[in-house]
Write a protein that holds these residues in place. Structure first.
Motif, short mmCIF file in Angstrom:
data_model
loop_
_atom_site.label_atom_id
_atom_site.label_comp_id
_atom_site.label_asym_id
_atom_site.label_seq_id
_atom_site.Cartn_x
_atom_site.Cartn_y
_atom_site.Cartn_z
N ARG B 49 14.00 17.05 -11.15
CA ARG B 49 13.35 18.29 -11.56
C ARG B 49 12.36 18.12 -12.70
O ARG B 49 12.28 18.95 -13.60
CB ARG B 49 14.42 19.33 -11.99
N ASP B 50 11.64 17.03 -12.68
CA ASP B 50 10.67 16.80 -13.75
C ASP B 50 9.57 15.93 -13.17
O ASP B 50 9.79 14.76 -12.85
CB ASP B 50 11.37 16.10 -14.93
N LEU B 51 8.38 16.50 -13.04
CA LEU B 51 7.28 15.76 -12.40
C LEU B 51 6.83 14.56 -13.21
O LEU B 51 6.42 13.55 -12.65
CB LEU B 51 6.08 16.68 -12.15
N GLU B 52 6.89 14.68 -14.55
CA GLU B 52 6.48 13.52 -15.35
C GLU B 52 7.42 12.35 -15.11
O GLU B 52 7.00 11.21 -14.94
CB GLU B 52 6.48 13.89 -16.84
N ILE B 53 8.72 12.66 -15.10
CA ILE B 53 9.72 11.61 -14.83
C ILE B 53 9.48 11.03 -13.43
O ILE B 53 9.48 9.82 -13.23
CB ILE B 53 11.15 12.21 -14.92
N ALA B 54 9.25 11.92 -12.47
CA ALA B 54 9.07 11.47 -11.08
C ALA B 54 7.86 10.55 -10.95
O ALA B 54 7.95 9.47 -10.36
CB ALA B 54 8.92 12.68 -10.16
N ASP B 190 9.36 23.29 -18.28
CA ASP B 190 9.86 24.10 -19.39
C ASP B 190 9.87 25.61 -19.11
O ASP B 190 10.61 26.34 -19.75
CB ASP B 190 9.02 23.83 -20.65
N ALA B 191 9.04 26.06 -18.20
CA ALA B 191 9.01 27.50 -17.92
C ALA B 191 9.89 27.85 -16.74
O ALA B 191 9.93 29.00 -16.32
CB ALA B 191 7.58 27.97 -17.68
N GLY B 192 10.59 26.86 -16.20
CA GLY B 192 11.50 27.16 -15.10
C GLY B 192 10.77 27.54 -13.82
O GLY B 192 11.20 28.44 -13.10
N ILE B 193 9.65 26.87 -13.54
CA ILE B 193 8.98 27.10 -12.26
C ILE B 193 9.85 26.45 -11.19
O ILE B 193 10.16 25.26 -11.28
CB ILE B 193 7.54 26.54 -12.29
#
Lengths: 116, 434
Positions: B49-54, B190-193
């Motif tokens: 659930r984190d595009l930067e991590i992905a 962070d905004a829960g998209i």
């Protein structure tokens, strides 16, 4: 997640309302509050006194400075807020869209930082 | 093609002592795996659930592949290998950030079937269900993100275009685009998209958002003369194709795909030897890709038969009518007028009305065309738009009002940047009022 829904509306608009119109608006807000309470997402919500009552505080060089008025002069003013808890921003956006003020003002949706 | 941002594949393949054949095989394996990028990113997003991590994890996995594959030989399924490596990298990264425990609890809470893959990874991490790829597209095009951010995410995160390439295509400084991407990825986190296929009540509205983003990518590429433009068109086509695979029932996806294919089928005829734009009326129709046109026309027809007719299907139908005419003079203008009427009901914008007005003139009704162009709203909204004044000039000229036509041609010329097009418009002004 929790979201703060900040209601920005033009106070002038509300000052110009007749007593009946005001009552109708309060009724709408009351209905909205009840609806999100039933939905189980309501965490808090308050209406604010007009910006004319605002005081802005800062501390510079250890000295407390108070200024009469809001932090920023804008066409729309922060007039109230709700705190809601939803699964994602979609639930918060859906709630914001039902706030009566959204029809003439703007609702800013801000996620709350979770420090846990 | 780029396999990943900040990996210069050509430079990396220039390893001394590597045989040309081995280098070729390595390149092919990497590029093939890179084609699976949407599924690789979606799989990582579903778990972390984190595009930067992905993205960082996938990048590291590509680095690892470049390191290991030449020494240990190519894996049997390169993309699956990358999925496993990226997954491990993501877990490492989260551990380093001290977020792994919290994330693990969240994951266990959210998906009970989740388990950390064993070292031998018998479970195939590339086995991402279609839904997860769809989730990724809906997340990247969420309406809480600015449209420019959606475009950047689709091209960078989903398609794997490099930041420089996207920045060049949109004439932006690289830093601006990089910043835009970082902000968007953090807002998603962070905004829960949500990472989900929208509920039925929102599905069509949200799908239209995704399609609009893909269309904007295509449109940007279509209007550009640089090689980057063609690349944008290809990526838009790929994205539309991917959406079609994921939601085969949706007529609007089919419509967008057909619209893109019909425009692309005319690519060879759209520029002359000097690279100047050739408008539809003057195009050499012998250069059109007839087979592609036939396929796209069949696509439009089958989409229109399904119901939920939307603007992309109508626009594709308009292009199909153009494509089916052997010569410009053979165009079925009354049908095009009718289609623009349908489109105008869906999208009552001045530009759609302008197009309907142009079609009306070709259909032999210059009076109706002129009346439409002179409507207050159209005039007001399009006053700074060269094609508006050109259309006005054409209608006036057809009605024998040469003096007024010349004024409009000049106005159109004054609003046109491209020297060749400008010269042509000025010439028309001269002809209209010798």
């Amino acid at each position: 997640m929790r979201y703060l829904l900040m209601i920005y509306t033009n106070e002038e608009l509300e000052n110009g309302m007749s007593e009946e119109e005001k009552q109708a608006m309060y009724g709408e807000y009351f209905g909205f509050t009840e609806a999100i309470q039933k939905q189980g997402i309501h965490r808090a919500g308050e209406a604010l006194q007009p910006v004319a009552t605002a005081t802005t505080v800062s501390v510079r060089g250890g000295k407390v400075i108070t200024t009469d008025g809001p932090y920023a002069e804008t066409k729309e003013q922060l007039g109230g807020f709700y705190l809601v808890e939803t699964d994602s921003i979609d639930g918060a956006i859906a709630a914001a869209a039902k706030i009566p003020g959204a029809k003439h003002g703007f609702i800013e949706v801000r996620p709350i930082i979770d420090f846990d | 093609m780029a396999i990943d941002d900040s990996i210069d594949l050509e430079a990396r393949l220039e390893r001394p002592g590597t045989a040309a054949g081995a280098r070729q095989a390595l390149r092919r394996a990497l590029e093939e795996a890179a084609l699976e990028r949407p599924r690789l990113i979606a799989g990582l997003m579903a778990r972390f659930r984190d595009l930067e991590i992905a993205e960082d994890a996938l990048h590291s996995a590509f680095e690892e592949a470049l390191e290991q594959w030449p020494r240990r030989g190519l894996p049997e399924r390169p993309a699956a290998w990358l999925a496993t490596a990226a997954h491990r990298r993501a877990v490492d990264q989260l551990r380093r950030l001290g977020r792994w425990r919290a994330k693990q609890e969240l994951l266990l809470h959210e998906s009970p079937q989740y388990e950390e893959p064993a070292a031998d990874a018998s479970r195939d991490l590339l086995d991402v269900v279609d839904d997860e790829v769809l989730c990724l597209l809906f997340t990247c095009c969420h309406p809480a993100l600015a449209r420019e951010a959606q475009v950047a995410l689709m091209l960078h995160t989903v398609c794997g275009l490099r930041t420089e390439e996207i920045a060049r295509a949109f004439l932006l400084p690289r830093a601006t685009l990089a910043q835009r991407l970082v902000r968007a990825k953090r807002k998603i986190r962070d905004a829960g998209i949500p990472f989900q296929v929208p509920p039925r009540s929102l599905l069509h509205e949200r799908l239209d958002q995704v399609l609009l983003t893909v269309y904007l990518i295509f449109n940007e590429g279509h209007g550009s003369t640089s090689p980057g433009g063609a690349e944008l068109c290809r990526e838009a086509h790929r994205l539309a194709g991917l959406l079609r695979e994921l939601m085969p029932e949706e007529g609007e996806i089919e419509g967008l795909l057909a619209l893109i294919e019909l425009c692309e089928a005319r690519r060879a005829a759209r520029r002359d030897a000097d690279g100047s734009y050739v408008e539809l009326a003057r195009q050499d129709r012998g250069l059109w890709d007839r087979a592609a046109i036939e396929r796209a026309c069949a696509r439009v027809e089958s989409a229109l038969r399904r119901g939920r007719v939307g603007p992309f299907q109508v626009q594709a139908a308009i292009q199909a009518v153009h494509a089916e005419a052997a010569r410009w003079e053979d165009t079925d203008w009354p049908q095009i007028v009718g289609l623009y009427e349908v489109l105008e009901r869906m999208q009552p914008t001045p530009v759609v009305r302008l197009n309907r007005a142009v079609a009306l003139r070709y259909a032999g009704d210059p009076r109706a065309s002129l009346a439409l162009l002179q409507e207050d709203e159209v005039r007001r909204e399009l006053d700074a738009y060269a094609p508006y004044h050109a259309a006005l000039a054409e209608a006036l000229a057809t009605l024998g009002r040469g003096h007024e036509a010349a004024t409009s041609w000049r106005r159109a010329a004054g609003l046109t940047e491209e020297p060749a097009a400008r010269a042509w418009l000025e010439e028309r002004a001269g002809v209209a009022q010798p």
